[in-house]
Design a protein around this motif. Structure first.
Motif, PDB file in Angstrom:
ATOM      1  N   HIS A 139       3.031   3.800  15.581  1.00  0.00           N
ATOM      2  CA  HIS A 139       3.239   2.567  16.349  1.00  0.00           C
ATOM      3  C   HIS A 139       4.725   2.251  16.526  1.00  0.00           C
ATOM      4  CE1 HIS A 139      -0.912   1.037  16.835  1.00  0.00           C
ATOM      5  NE2 HIS A 139      -1.139   1.837  15.803  1.00  0.00           N
ATOM      6  N   GLN A 140       5.574   3.240  16.305  1.00  0.00           N
ATOM      7  CA  GLN A 140       7.010   3.157  16.564  1.00  0.00           C
ATOM      8  C   GLN A 140       7.799   2.280  15.599  1.00  0.00           C
ATOM      9  OE1 GLN A 140       8.158   5.311  18.913  1.00  0.00           O
ATOM     10  NE2 GLN A 140       6.028   5.887  19.014  1.00  0.00           N
ATOM     11  N   ALA A 141       7.352   2.189  14.355  1.00  0.00           N
ATOM     12  CA  ALA A 141       8.173   1.534  13.334  1.00  0.00           C
ATOM     13  C   ALA A 141       9.369   2.433  13.051  1.00  0.00           C
ATOM     14  CB  ALA A 141       7.371   1.316  12.054  1.00  0.00           C
ATOM     15  N   PHE A 142      10.493   1.834  12.733  1.00  0.00           N
ATOM     16  CA  PHE A 142      11.667   2.634  12.382  1.00  0.00           C
ATOM     17  C   PHE A 142      11.475   3.301  11.023  1.00  0.00           C
ATOM     18  CE2 PHE A 142      15.741   3.332  10.379  1.00  0.00           C
ATOM     19  CZ  PHE A 142      16.412   4.025  11.357  1.00  0.00           C
ATOM     20  N   ASP A 143      10.847   2.580  10.099  1.00  0.00           N
ATOM     21  CA  ASP A 143      10.623   3.108   8.752  1.00  0.00           C
ATOM     22  C   ASP A 143       9.448   2.369   8.123  1.00  0.00           C
ATOM     23  OD1 ASP A 143      10.948   4.590   6.430  1.00  0.00           O
ATOM     24  OD2 ASP A 143      13.008   3.947   6.063  1.00  0.00           O
ATOM     25  N   TYR A 144       8.942   2.941   7.058  1.00  0.00           N
ATOM     26  CA  TYR A 144       7.857   2.338   6.274  1.00  0.00           C
ATOM     27  C   TYR A 144       8.304   2.328   4.822  1.00  0.00           C
ATOM     28  CZ  TYR A 144       3.402   1.684   3.941  1.00  0.00           C
ATOM     29  OH  TYR A 144       2.399   1.195   3.149  1.00  0.00           O
ATOM     30  N   ILE A 145       8.296   1.155   4.213  1.00  0.00           N
ATOM     31  CA  ILE A 145       8.749   1.016   2.829  1.00  0.00           C
ATOM     32  C   ILE A 145       7.670   0.317   2.011  1.00  0.00           C
ATOM     33  CG2 ILE A 145      10.481  -0.087   1.334  1.00  0.00           C
ATOM     34  CD1 ILE A 145      12.498   0.429   3.619  1.00  0.00           C
ATOM     35  N   VAL A 146       7.400   0.891   0.852  1.00  0.00           N
ATOM     36  CA  VAL A 146       6.402   0.321  -0.064  1.00  0.00           C
ATOM     37  C   VAL A 146       7.065  -0.768  -0.897  1.00  0.00           C
ATOM     38  CG1 VAL A 146       4.849   0.818  -1.994  1.00  0.00           C
ATOM     39  CG2 VAL A 146       5.129   2.491  -0.155  1.00  0.00           C
ATOM     40  N   LYS A 147       6.384  -1.907  -1.042  1.00  0.00           N
ATOM     41  CA  LYS A 147       6.879  -2.978  -1.899  1.00  0.00           C
ATOM     42  C   LYS A 147       6.853  -2.490  -3.344  1.00  0.00           C
ATOM     43  CE  LYS A 147       5.200  -6.821   0.941  1.00  0.00           C
ATOM     44  NZ  LYS A 147       4.252  -7.947   1.002  1.00  0.00           N
ATOM     45  N   SER A 148       8.036  -2.378  -3.919  1.00  0.00           N
ATOM     46  CA  SER A 148       8.168  -1.907  -5.293  1.00  0.00           C
ATOM     47  C   SER A 148       9.506  -2.391  -5.827  1.00  0.00           C
ATOM     48  CB  SER A 148       8.112  -0.371  -5.328  1.00  0.00           C
ATOM     49  OG  SER A 148       9.256   0.164  -4.694  1.00  0.00           O
ATOM     50  N   GLU A 149       9.839  -1.950  -7.027  1.00  0.00           N
ATOM     51  CA  GLU A 149      11.122  -2.359  -7.604  1.00  0.00           C
ATOM     52  C   GLU A 149      12.312  -1.754  -6.861  1.00  0.00           C
ATOM     53  OE1 GLU A 149       9.453   1.152  -9.610  1.00  0.00           O
ATOM     54  OE2 GLU A 149       8.680  -0.877  -9.471  1.00  0.00           O
TER      55      GLU A 149
ATOM     56  N   GLN B 294       0.831  -1.204   0.000  1.00  0.00           N
ATOM     57  CA  GLN B 294       0.000   0.000   0.000  1.00  0.00           C
ATOM     58  C   GLN B 294       0.865   1.253   0.000  1.00  0.00           C
ATOM     59  OE1 GLN B 294      -3.289   0.163   2.746  1.00  0.00           O
ATOM     60  NE2 GLN B 294      -3.084  -2.021   3.145  1.00  0.00           N
ATOM     61  N   ASP B 295       0.716   2.044  -1.045  1.00  0.00           N
ATOM     62  CA  ASP B 295       1.429   3.315  -1.133  1.00  0.00           C
ATOM     63  C   ASP B 295       0.496   4.396  -0.599  1.00  0.00           C
ATOM     64  OD1 ASP B 295       3.155   5.340  -1.663  1.00  0.00           O
ATOM     65  OD2 ASP B 295       3.198   5.062  -3.832  1.00  0.00           O
ATOM     66  N   SER B 296       0.343   4.409   0.725  1.00  0.00           N
ATOM     67  CA  SER B 296      -0.633   5.278   1.364  1.00  0.00           C
ATOM     68  C   SER B 296       0.003   6.034   2.518  1.00  0.00           C
ATOM     69  CB  SER B 296      -1.794   4.413   1.880  1.00  0.00           C
ATOM     70  OG  SER B 296      -2.521   5.061   2.878  1.00  0.00           O
ATOM     71  N   ILE B 297      -0.183   7.334   2.518  1.00  0.00           N
ATOM     72  CA  ILE B 297       0.330   8.167   3.611  1.00  0.00           C
ATOM     73  C   ILE B 297      -0.293   7.740   4.941  1.00  0.00           C
ATOM     74  CG2 ILE B 297       0.158  10.510   4.575  1.00  0.00           C
ATOM     75  CD1 ILE B 297       2.384  10.290   2.624  1.00  0.00           C
ATOM     76  N   GLU B 298      -1.592   7.423   4.937  1.00  0.00           N
ATOM     77  CA  GLU B 298      -2.269   7.029   6.181  1.00  0.00           C
ATOM     78  C   GLU B 298      -1.641   5.775   6.780  1.00  0.00           C
ATOM     79  OE1 GLU B 298      -4.042   7.642   3.292  1.00  0.00           O
ATOM     80  OE2 GLU B 298      -4.710   9.645   3.856  1.00  0.00           O
ATOM     81  N   VAL B 299      -1.328   4.802   5.925  1.00  0.00           N
ATOM     82  CA  VAL B 299      -0.708   3.563   6.408  1.00  0.00           C
ATOM     83  C   VAL B 299       0.690   3.859   6.943  1.00  0.00           C
ATOM     84  CG1 VAL B 299       0.155   1.286   5.712  1.00  0.00           C
ATOM     85  CG2 VAL B 299      -2.068   2.068   4.902  1.00  0.00           C
ATOM     86  N   ALA B 300       1.449   4.672   6.221  1.00  0.00           N
ATOM     87  CA  ALA B 300       2.804   5.023   6.658  1.00  0.00           C
ATOM     88  C   ALA B 300       2.770   5.751   8.006  1.00  0.00           C
ATOM     89  CB  ALA B 300       3.486   5.880   5.603  1.00  0.00           C
ATOM     90  N   VAL B 301       1.875   6.709   8.140  1.00  0.00           N
ATOM     91  CA  VAL B 301       1.749   7.463   9.390  1.00  0.00           C
ATOM     92  C   VAL B 301       1.326   6.530  10.528  1.00  0.00           C
ATOM     93  CG1 VAL B 301       0.395   9.258  10.571  1.00  0.00           C
ATOM     94  CG2 VAL B 301       1.360   9.700   8.298  1.00  0.00           C
TER      95      VAL B 301
END
Length: 144
Positions: free
Chosen positions: A104-114, A92-99
């Motif tokens: 929830h204290q993730a270090f980073d959020y990365i979208v599955k892509s090439e 999901q390339d979504s700002i809401e999901v990333a935020v």
């Protein structure tokens, strides 16, 4: 010559094809050992293996609809092992999901892509750099 430390990665994804491709990429291009899990529950059960970094899928309910999702898994990891950095991964390339992941204290959020593998490598290098700086600071503070 100083040898690089081998890092231990946990890869957690319910998509077996993506999980295997990620594992192959890291084994071919990284200095690491890897444990793979298809559910958050399995990851949590194995935290005693002390991974340096966890790469965790956001959904985790593609195969088993009763499996806990990535956010719940992240919360449980943070409760029992807050020192382990978790990188969230999602299609999901979504700002809401990333935020949501960052809340929830993730270090980073990365979208599955090439470019996901390159971004994961960069995030892991950043984590290792922070850990090294933290060790140096602790060493310095102990001597003051």
């Amino acid at each position: 010559m100083k040898q690089e430390k081998i890092i231990k990665l946990f890869l957690v994804d319910d998509d077996p094809l993506f999980l295997k491709s990620l594992e192959i990429e890291f084994l071919q291009n990284g200095n690491c050992t890897i444990e793979t899990f298809t559910t958050g529950e399995l990851c949590i059960e194995n935290l005693s293996h002390n991974p340096d970094v966890i790469i965790l899928d956001y959904h985790l309910d593609g195969i088993d609809k009763t499996a806990i999702n990535g956010i719940d898994t992240l919360d449980k990891i943070n409760l029992s092992h807050p020192q382990i950095p978790v990188i969230m991964l999602s299609s999901q390339d979504s700002i809401e999901v990333a935020v949501n992941c960052m809340h929830h204290q993730a270090f980073d959020y990365i979208v599955k892509s090439e470019t996901a593998f390159m971004r994961l490598q960069k995030a892991i290098k950043t984590i290792l750099h922070y850990k090294k700086m933290e060790k140096q600071l602790n060493w310095y503070m102990e001597r003051m």
